[in-house]
Design a protein around this motif. Sequence first.
Motif, PDB file in Angstrom:
ATOM      1  N   GLY A   1      -2.975  65.241  -7.521  1.00 48.33           N
ATOM      2  CA  GLY A   1      -3.355  63.845  -7.434  1.00 48.33           C
ATOM      3  C   GLY A   1      -3.940  63.489  -6.074  1.00 48.33           C
ATOM      4  N   PRO A   2      -4.009  62.191  -5.770  1.00 48.15           N
ATOM      5  CA  PRO A   2      -4.629  61.755  -4.519  1.00 48.15           C
ATOM      6  C   PRO A   2      -4.012  62.386  -3.271  1.00 48.15           C
ATOM      7  CG  PRO A   2      -4.299  59.868  -5.953  1.00 48.15           C
ATOM      8  CD  PRO A   2      -3.617  61.054  -6.603  1.00 48.15           C
ATOM      9  N   ALA A   3      -2.703  62.612  -3.283  1.00 47.83           N
ATOM     10  CA  ALA A   3      -2.037  63.177  -2.100  1.00 47.83           C
ATOM     11  C   ALA A   3      -2.519  64.592  -1.782  1.00 47.83           C
ATOM     12  CB  ALA A   3      -0.523  63.154  -2.281  1.00 47.83           C
ATOM     13  N   SER A   4      -3.120  65.269  -2.749  1.00 49.29           N
ATOM     14  CA  SER A   4      -3.618  66.615  -2.485  1.00 49.29           C
ATOM     15  C   SER A   4      -4.774  66.589  -1.479  1.00 49.29           C
ATOM     16  CB  SER A   4      -4.062  67.290  -3.784  1.00 49.29           C
ATOM     17  OG  SER A   4      -5.196  66.646  -4.336  1.00 49.29           O
ATOM     18  N   TYR A   5      -5.413  65.434  -1.293  1.00 48.60           N
ATOM     19  CA  TYR A   5      -6.502  65.281  -0.334  1.00 48.60           C
ATOM     20  C   TYR A   5      -6.000  65.034   1.093  1.00 48.60           C
ATOM     21  CZ  TYR A   5      -9.952  64.676  -4.102  1.00 48.60           C
ATOM     22  OH  TYR A   5     -10.769  64.856  -5.170  1.00 48.60           O
ATOM     23  N   PHE A   6      -4.751  64.643   1.250  1.00 50.61           N
ATOM     24  CA  PHE A   6      -4.267  64.159   2.540  1.00 50.61           C
ATOM     25  C   PHE A   6      -4.359  65.175   3.674  1.00 50.61           C
ATOM     26  CE2 PHE A   6      -1.510  60.559   0.559  1.00 50.61           C
ATOM     27  CZ  PHE A   6      -2.664  59.956   0.101  1.00 50.61           C
ATOM     28  N   PRO A   7      -3.990  66.457   3.482  1.00 46.93           N
ATOM     29  CA  PRO A   7      -4.151  67.410   4.591  1.00 46.93           C
ATOM     30  C   PRO A   7      -5.609  67.534   5.046  1.00 46.93           C
ATOM     31  CG  PRO A   7      -2.683  68.313   2.925  1.00 46.93           C
ATOM     32  CD  PRO A   7      -3.297  67.069   2.341  1.00 46.93           C
ATOM     33  N   SER A   8      -6.527  67.549   4.094  1.00 38.63           N
ATOM     34  CA  SER A   8      -7.947  67.634   4.431  1.00 38.63           C
ATOM     35  C   SER A   8      -8.423  66.373   5.156  1.00 38.63           C
ATOM     36  CB  SER A   8      -8.774  67.850   3.160  1.00 38.63           C
ATOM     37  OG  SER A   8     -10.151  67.850   3.461  1.00 38.63           O
ATOM     38  N   ILE A   9      -7.926  65.216   4.752  1.00 41.44           N
ATOM     39  CA  ILE A   9      -8.298  63.961   5.410  1.00 41.44           C
ATOM     40  C   ILE A   9      -7.850  63.999   6.872  1.00 41.44           C
ATOM     41  CG2 ILE A   9      -7.780  61.481   5.498  1.00 41.44           C
ATOM     42  CD1 ILE A   9      -7.715  61.582   2.370  1.00 41.44           C
ATOM     43  N   GLU A  10      -6.634  64.462   7.121  1.00 44.68           N
ATOM     44  CA  GLU A  10      -6.146  64.537   8.503  1.00 44.68           C
ATOM     45  C   GLU A  10      -6.970  65.521   9.332  1.00 44.68           C
ATOM     46  OE1 GLU A  10      -1.920  65.321   8.205  1.00 44.68           O
ATOM     47  OE2 GLU A  10      -1.506  63.160   8.163  1.00 44.68           O
ATOM     48  N   ARG A  11      -7.289  66.672   8.766  1.00 38.77           N
ATOM     49  CA  ARG A  11      -8.089  67.669   9.497  1.00 38.77           C
ATOM     50  C   ARG A  11      -9.499  67.166   9.756  1.00 38.77           C
ATOM     51  NH1 ARG A  11      -5.794  71.079   5.808  1.00 38.77           N
ATOM     52  NH2 ARG A  11      -7.717  71.165   4.587  1.00 38.77           N
ATOM     53  N   THR A  12     -10.107  66.565   8.759  1.00 40.08           N
ATOM     54  CA  THR A  12     -11.510  66.166   8.845  1.00 40.08           C
ATOM     55  C   THR A  12     -11.732  64.980   9.781  1.00 40.08           C
ATOM     56  OG1 THR A  12     -11.871  66.973   6.601  1.00 40.08           O
ATOM     57  CG2 THR A  12     -13.519  65.457   7.482  1.00 40.08           C
ATOM     58  N   TYR A  13     -10.841  63.992   9.739  1.00 43.81           N
ATOM     59  CA  TYR A  13     -11.078  62.749  10.472  1.00 43.81           C
ATOM     60  C   TYR A  13     -10.178  62.573  11.690  1.00 43.81           C
ATOM     61  CZ  TYR A  13     -13.515  62.178   6.130  1.00 43.81           C
ATOM     62  OH  TYR A  13     -14.325  62.404   5.039  1.00 43.81           O
ATOM     63  N   GLY A  14      -9.240  63.505  11.922  1.00 45.71           N
ATOM     64  CA  GLY A  14      -8.454  63.523  13.133  1.00 45.71           C
ATOM     65  C   GLY A  14      -7.441  62.410  13.315  1.00 45.71           C
TER      66      GLY A  14
END
Length: 83
Positions: free
Chosen positions: A20-33
């Motif tokens: 679900g949406p939470a699967s994007y969260f690690p990538s969001i943190e890495r990508t946008y700092g």
Amino acid sequence: MTTHRVPAPQPPADSTKVSGPASYFPSIERTYGRPVQEWLDLVADRLDDHRHMEVVSWLKEEHGLGHGHANALVGYVRRALDG
């Protein structure tokens, strides 16, 4: 201690795959700092007086998020606020 309207999910303790949406969260943190909790707080406040796609567009235009990341954040917060 800070209280968040929509707290970020805790990572699974085992090797369970997040979906679900939470699967994007690690990538969001890495990508946008920025920690995902900051994004969730921004989205929760913005959803008080804006529609889903308006908040997605705002994240894309003002913060440079990609559509999938923006939509995942808004969808996660909406689901949490709607109960």
